[in-house]
Design a protein around this motif. Structure first.
Motif, PDB file in Angstrom:
ATOM      1  N   ARG A  13       0.865  -1.190   0.000  1.00 10.09           N
ATOM      2  CA  ARG A  13       0.000   0.000   0.000  1.00 10.09           C
ATOM      3  C   ARG A  13       0.900   1.238   0.000  1.00 10.09           C
ATOM      4  NH1 ARG A  13      -4.955   0.934  -0.513  1.00 10.09           N
ATOM      5  NH2 ARG A  13      -5.930   2.829   0.263  1.00 10.09           N
ATOM      6  N   GLY A  16      -1.563   5.593  -0.560  1.00  9.34           N
ATOM      7  CA  GLY A  16      -3.005   5.390  -0.514  1.00  9.34           C
ATOM      8  C   GLY A  16      -3.553   4.444  -1.557  1.00  9.34           C
ATOM      9  N   ARG A  82       1.516   1.042   5.736  1.00  9.88           N
ATOM     10  CA  ARG A  82       1.175   2.161   4.857  1.00  9.88           C
ATOM     11  C   ARG A  82       2.445   2.952   4.558  1.00  9.88           C
ATOM     12  NH1 ARG A  82      -2.443   5.485   8.026  1.00  9.88           N
ATOM     13  NH2 ARG A  82      -1.863   4.185   9.793  1.00  9.88           N
TER      14      ARG A  82
END
Ligand code: FES
Ligand code: FES
Length: 185
Positions: A13, A16, A82
């Motif tokens: 990821r 986003g 992330r």
């Protein structure tokens, strides 16, 4: 005889968006996956040994954003995390065209902070992490210079243009509301 290359499935990821699944060797570093599999070439390969920090990406977690060196950190370690790379900072329109730089990017441009620019993605990520940390935990005015030095010091610039990076971040920190505590009356 063909020797098969061992690979593992990997989804990342980044900025986003999910990338993958791809089949990447388990020992492959993130920077190689960014460059060779995903076309995200903004992250720079400098020393390749964890020294220069040109390859820094941001990882967002419960403890807030932090810098991670993508040349010495395996891509599979990032699974489920992330990640932000330099490609994710500017605002883009629906076609992907950049329409507005981030405040840090704009400050570096305004101050002519870089020459060749090779170290710039790392400095952008370092300064961005610093700004976000200060927004959560503001500092006193007399701590600003030392705090910026701590944040940017690990990043090496072979063109030696450090001063304007530091000046740009200092001006941005001082003019951004909420990063520096007001003096007690
Ligand atoms: S390229 Fe990663 S620290 Fe130098
Ligand atoms: S501007 Fe060239 S390495 Fe920093």
């Amino acid at each position: 005889m063909t020797i098969p290359i061992l690979t593992h499935r990997l989804t990342l990821r980044i900025n986003g968006r999910d990338y993958g699944p791809i089949d990447a060797p388990p020992e492959m570093m993130l920077i190689d996956v960014l460059h060779e599999y995903l076309g995200l070439t903004g992250t720079r390969f400098g020393c390749g040994q964890g020294v220069c920090h040109a390859c820094t990406v941001i990882v967002d977690g419960d403890g807030g954003p932090r810098e991670v060196r993508s040349c010495i950190t395996g891509a599979h370690w990032f699974a489920g995390k992330r990640i932000r790379t330099v490609e994710g900072h500017a605002k883009r329109d629906d076609s992907g065209k950049i329409v507005q730089l981030s405040p840090v990017q704009q400050a570096f441009l305004d101050h002519f902070s870089f020459q060749c620019g090779y170290c710039t993605p790392g400095f952008v990520n370092a300064a961005t992490v610093l700004m976000e940390k200060l927004a959560q935990s503001p500092i006193a005015a007399d701590e600003v210079e030392a705090t910026i030095t701590d944040a940017l010091n690990p990043h090496l610039c072979r063109c030696t243009g450090y001063v304007r990076y530091y000046q740009a971040v200092k001006e941005l920190v001082l003019k951004t509301p909420g990063l520096v505590r007001e003096k007690a009356p």
